[in-house]
Every structure is written in C-alpha cells, then in structure tokens.
Write a protein that holds these residues in place. Structure first.
Motif, PDB file in Angstrom:
ATOM      1  N   LYS A 132       0.809  -1.208   0.000  1.00 39.79           N
ATOM      2  CA  LYS A 132       0.000   0.000   0.000  1.00 39.79           C
ATOM      3  C   LYS A 132       0.847   1.264   0.000  1.00 39.79           C
ATOM      4  CE  LYS A 132      -3.911  -2.224   2.325  1.00 39.79           C
ATOM      5  NZ  LYS A 132      -4.823  -2.192   3.496  1.00 39.79           N
ATOM      6  N   LYS A 133       2.171   1.096   0.016  1.00 42.96           N
ATOM      7  CA  LYS A 133       3.084   2.233   0.033  1.00 42.96           C
ATOM      8  C   LYS A 133       3.969   2.221  -1.195  1.00 42.96           C
ATOM      9  CE  LYS A 133       2.931   4.858   3.814  1.00 42.96           C
ATOM     10  NZ  LYS A 133       2.964   6.310   3.793  1.00 42.96           N
ATOM     11  N   ALA A 134       4.002   3.309  -1.934  1.00 46.31           N
ATOM     12  CA  ALA A 134       4.912   3.408  -3.074  1.00 46.31           C
ATOM     13  C   ALA A 134       6.320   3.765  -2.620  1.00 46.31           C
ATOM     14  CB  ALA A 134       4.404   4.456  -4.048  1.00 46.31           C
ATOM     15  N   ALA A 135       6.427   4.493  -1.512  1.00 44.42           N
ATOM     16  CA  ALA A 135       7.711   5.017  -1.059  1.00 44.42           C
ATOM     17  C   ALA A 135       8.516   3.996  -0.281  1.00 44.42           C
ATOM     18  CB  ALA A 135       7.481   6.249  -0.181  1.00 44.42           C
ATOM     19  N   THR A 136       9.830   4.012  -0.520  1.00 50.31           N
ATOM     20  CA  THR A 136      10.777   3.269   0.304  1.00 50.31           C
ATOM     21  C   THR A 136      11.684   4.298   0.964  1.00 50.31           C
ATOM     22  OG1 THR A 136      10.776   1.332  -1.141  1.00 50.31           O
ATOM     23  CG2 THR A 136      12.646   1.585   0.335  1.00 50.31           C
ATOM     24  N   VAL A 137      11.613   4.427   2.280  1.00 50.08           N
ATOM     25  CA  VAL A 137      12.416   5.399   3.015  1.00 50.08           C
ATOM     26  C   VAL A 137      13.690   4.723   3.495  1.00 50.08           C
ATOM     27  CG1 VAL A 137      12.497   6.975   4.981  1.00 50.08           C
ATOM     28  CG2 VAL A 137      10.347   6.637   3.740  1.00 50.08           C
ATOM     29  N   LEU A 138      14.839   5.338   3.200  1.00 50.94           N
ATOM     30  CA  LEU A 138      16.135   4.751   3.541  1.00 50.94           C
ATOM     31  C   LEU A 138      16.566   5.114   4.951  1.00 50.94           C
ATOM     32  CD1 LEU A 138      18.071   5.542   0.243  1.00 50.94           C
ATOM     33  CD2 LEU A 138      16.881   3.437   0.840  1.00 50.94           C
ATOM     34  N   ASP A 139      17.084   4.129   5.678  1.00 47.65           N
ATOM     35  CA  ASP A 139      17.676   4.419   6.979  1.00 47.65           C
ATOM     36  C   ASP A 139      18.940   5.255   6.828  1.00 47.65           C
ATOM     37  OD1 ASP A 139      15.850   3.195   8.644  1.00 47.65           O
ATOM     38  OD2 ASP A 139      16.825   1.249   8.576  1.00 47.65           O
ATOM     39  N   ARG A 140      19.706   4.979   5.773  1.00 45.59           N
ATOM     40  CA  ARG A 140      20.936   5.724   5.497  1.00 45.59           C
ATOM     41  C   ARG A 140      20.810   6.376   4.121  1.00 45.59           C
ATOM     42  NH1 ARG A 140      25.739   1.562   7.453  1.00 45.59           N
ATOM     43  NH2 ARG A 140      25.028   1.325   9.624  1.00 45.59           N
ATOM     44  N   PRO A 141      20.437   7.638   4.086  1.00 45.61           N
ATOM     45  CA  PRO A 141      20.206   8.308   2.804  1.00 45.61           C
ATOM     46  C   PRO A 141      21.465   8.379   1.947  1.00 45.61           C
ATOM     47  CG  PRO A 141      19.236   9.541   4.615  1.00 45.61           C
ATOM     48  CD  PRO A 141      20.105   8.495   5.231  1.00 45.61           C
ATOM     49  N   PHE A 142      21.260   8.545   0.644  1.00 43.40           N
ATOM     50  CA  PHE A 142      22.353   8.725  -0.308  1.00 43.40           C
ATOM     51  C   PHE A 142      22.842  10.163  -0.274  1.00 43.40           C
ATOM     52  CE2 PHE A 142      19.998   5.267  -2.512  1.00 43.40           C
ATOM     53  CZ  PHE A 142      21.019   4.323  -2.573  1.00 43.40           C
ATOM     54  N   ASN A 143      24.160  10.334  -0.410  1.00 43.23           N
ATOM     55  CA  ASN A 143      24.706  11.669  -0.624  1.00 43.23           C
ATOM     56  C   ASN A 143      24.381  12.115  -2.045  1.00 43.23           C
ATOM     57  OD1 ASN A 143      25.964  11.926   1.916  1.00 43.23           O
ATOM     58  ND2 ASN A 143      27.711  10.716   1.217  1.00 43.23           N
ATOM     59  N   LYS A 144      24.142  13.396  -2.216  1.00 41.96           N
ATOM     60  CA  LYS A 144      23.881  13.921  -3.553  1.00 41.96           C
ATOM     61  C   LYS A 144      25.185  13.881  -4.355  1.00 41.96           C
ATOM     62  CE  LYS A 144      20.888  17.198  -3.793  1.00 41.96           C
ATOM     63  NZ  LYS A 144      20.242  18.527  -3.614  1.00 41.96           N
TER      64      LYS A 144
END
Length: 217
Positions: free
Chosen positions: A42-54
């Motif tokens: 039911k969720k399209a989003a996957t939230v990362l515990d450790r985000p990517f650097n730009k």
C-alpha cells in the motif's frame, strides 16, 4: 500505516541488479539493486535508513550550459530520474506521472520543486532534443546530458545501474537503466526516498506535499 525502510548497504550489497530496458524484458545480471517501491504493497515510497549523498555531478543542461547538481538544487526538494527520451514506455510515463502530480501542488511548492532528468543515452539525447522532449512533459523539468561514464558513476553512487545504449538486431537502440525516482530532502540535501516504476500519479500527489517539506511520506 508503516513506511518500509531499507539501508543503503542492503541496496548496494545485492548480487543482482534489475535493469529496465524500455520496451523489452529486464536484464538478468548486474551489480546494484533496483527497488520497486516499499515492501508494503500500500506504500509506493521506500524510506532509507541511510540516505544517499547527492552526487558531485556537473553536466550540460538543455540550454547547452554547465549545470551543477549540488549547487543548483541545494536546499530544494528534488526528484532525480535516469532515463532516455527514445524510451517508448517507462521513461515518458514516469515523467508524465510526476508532471501531473506536481500540478496538484500550490504554485509556491511547484516553483520550489526541482525535477531532474539525467539521460542514460547522451549520444542521442543532445541538449536540444532533450529540451524539446521535456518541454512536452513540463517546461520546468531540468534535463542533463554529457559524458556517459560520468553519468553512470553518478547513478551507481545512488544505487542505480545503467548500461551503455546498444543497437538490437532489429536496428532499435535500447538503453538499460534502473527505473527509480530518488527524492532528496531540502533539509539535508540527501536522497532519502525511492520510488519504483510502478508508482502512480496518485502516489506522487499524496507524497509530494511531504517531500517538499523534507518529511517522510
């Protein structure tokens, strides 16, 4: 409702990468993982515990001028997608879905959002052709082209695999690429949310107001 969280390590450590060849079957072998949305159906989003650097990425925009990703999206909610204009299905649908969802935002939020399309087929996607294609989607969308190796390295730093475009037996040219949209927070400038190719207009419309603020969808 729970939002699925995954770590960057989990993305990059997987043995198989699913690449999308627009209009063909996915590739079987590669080196980085493609995420097709959260494990919660039911969720399209996957939230990362450790985000990517730009990525430190400087390419050419549709006016033919250098465009610095970090500098020109700093402090702005940003969506980044790697694809190509000759794609017959996934790429135009993804950009169209984002464009339609963006129109549901208040004008101030629309003006604040940066949507960046980085070509995976720079040999054919010139600044002029890329600009014309994106104008039909949304004139505010930013198109970038340039050296393929530079583009490939930037994509891989975000867990997205892309292969050089190749000619098929029927004469068509196919660009294999991961089909994720990555959302970068205006608060941290880090990529913290992934969307897969199955993400709908409604999914983006529901999540964009939170992404604009740097909140978890």
């Amino acid at each position: 409702m729970r939002t699925t969280r995954v770590t960057v390590a989990a993305l990059l450590a997987a043995a198989v990468l699913t690449l999308t060849a627009c209009g063909t079957e996915p590739a079987k072998n590669s080196g980085v993982t493609q995420i097709s949305g959260g494990q919660d159906a039911k969720k399209a989003a996957t939230v990362l515990d450790r985000p990517f650097n730009k990525p430190e990425l400087v390419l050419t925009d549709t006016t033919g001028k250098p465009w610095n990703l970090r500098e020109q999206t700093k402090g702005k909610p940003t969506l980044i997608y790697f694809g190509y204009t000759n794609c017959p299905d996934v790429c135009p649908l993804t950009m169209s879905n984002v464009a339609v969802a963006k129109k549901s935002l208040p004008k101030e939020d629309q003006d604040n959002l940066r949507v960046v399309f980085v070509t995976t087929d720079p040999e054919r996607d010139t600044p002029e052709s890329l600009g014309a294609w994106l104008k039909a989607q949304d004139p505010s969308f930013i198109g970038l082209t340039g050296d393929f190796a530079t583009i490939q390295a930037a994509a891989r730093s975000l867990g997205i695999g892309i292969d050089p475009a190749k000619k098929e037996a029927d004469g068509s040219v196919v660009s294999m690429h991961g089909a994720q949209v990555i959302a970068f927070s205006p608060k941290t400038d880090e990529g913290y949310v992934l969307y897969g190719e199955g993400t709908t207009v409604d999914d983006y419309a529901k999540d964009l107001p939170k992404l604009i603020k740097g909140e978890n969808p």
